[in-house]
Design an enzyme around this catalytic site. Structure first.
Site, mmCIF file in Angstrom:
data_model
loop_
_atom_site.group_PDB
_atom_site.id
_atom_site.type_symbol
_atom_site.label_atom_id
_atom_site.label_comp_id
_atom_site.label_asym_id
_atom_site.label_seq_id
_atom_site.Cartn_x
_atom_site.Cartn_y
_atom_site.Cartn_z
ATOM 1 N N GLY A 27 0.824 -1.220 0.000
ATOM 2 C CA GLY A 27 0.000 0.000 0.000
ATOM 3 C C GLY A 27 0.849 1.257 0.000
ATOM 4 O O GLY A 27 0.548 2.229 -0.705
ATOM 5 N N ASP A 28 1.928 1.228 0.776
ATOM 6 C CA ASP A 28 2.845 2.371 0.799
ATOM 7 C C ASP A 28 3.450 2.604 -0.583
ATOM 8 O O ASP A 28 3.623 3.747 -1.013
ATOM 9 C CB ASP A 28 3.979 2.141 1.801
ATOM 10 C CG ASP A 28 3.495 2.040 3.228
ATOM 11 O OD1 ASP A 28 2.414 2.583 3.524
ATOM 12 O OD2 ASP A 28 4.193 1.426 4.050
ATOM 13 N N THR A 29 3.764 1.512 -1.258
ATOM 14 C CA THR A 29 4.335 1.614 -2.605
ATOM 15 C C THR A 29 3.348 2.263 -3.563
ATOM 16 O O THR A 29 3.715 3.138 -4.352
ATOM 17 C CB THR A 29 4.731 0.209 -3.111
ATOM 18 O OG1 THR A 29 5.710 -0.333 -2.236
ATOM 19 C CG2 THR A 29 5.279 0.267 -4.526
ATOM 20 N N ALA A 32 3.037 6.035 -2.703
ATOM 21 C CA ALA A 32 4.256 6.770 -3.082
ATOM 22 C C ALA A 32 4.363 6.936 -4.592
ATOM 23 O O ALA A 32 4.682 8.027 -5.089
ATOM 24 C CB ALA A 32 5.489 6.050 -2.540
#
Length: 87
Positions: A27-29, A32
């Protein structure tokens, strides 16, 4: 699925089929990469495709990981996606 308030349309990008080893950081990827793509004014649909490919790479690695531009390029090559469509 992504909803664009500006256009009033929703967009869907199918998940890439991969062996999943760890979902940490996927999810962070996505967030970002979406932010980076929007920051350089890429179309939102292009940002979704790139973020989807990047997340599919992250889940294929063990532990909280990252992707490189080579990982994303190799992913597109495996999927037989023409990278020129993003220019």
């Amino acid at each position: 699925m992504l909803y664009s308030k500006e256009s009033g349309q929703s967009y869907h990008e199918r998940a890439c089929v991969r062996d999943v080893y760890d979902v940490s950081g996927a999810g962070d990827t996505v967030v970002a990469l979406m932010a980076a793509c929007i920051g350089i004014n890429l179309p939102i649909t292009t940002a979704m495709k790139l973020a989807n490919q990047a997340a599919s790479q992250v889940v294929g690695k063990v532990g909280n990981s990252f992707v490189t531009i080579d990982d994303i390029n190799n992913s597109f090559n495996r999927e037989k996606i023409n990278l020129k469509q993003f220019n």
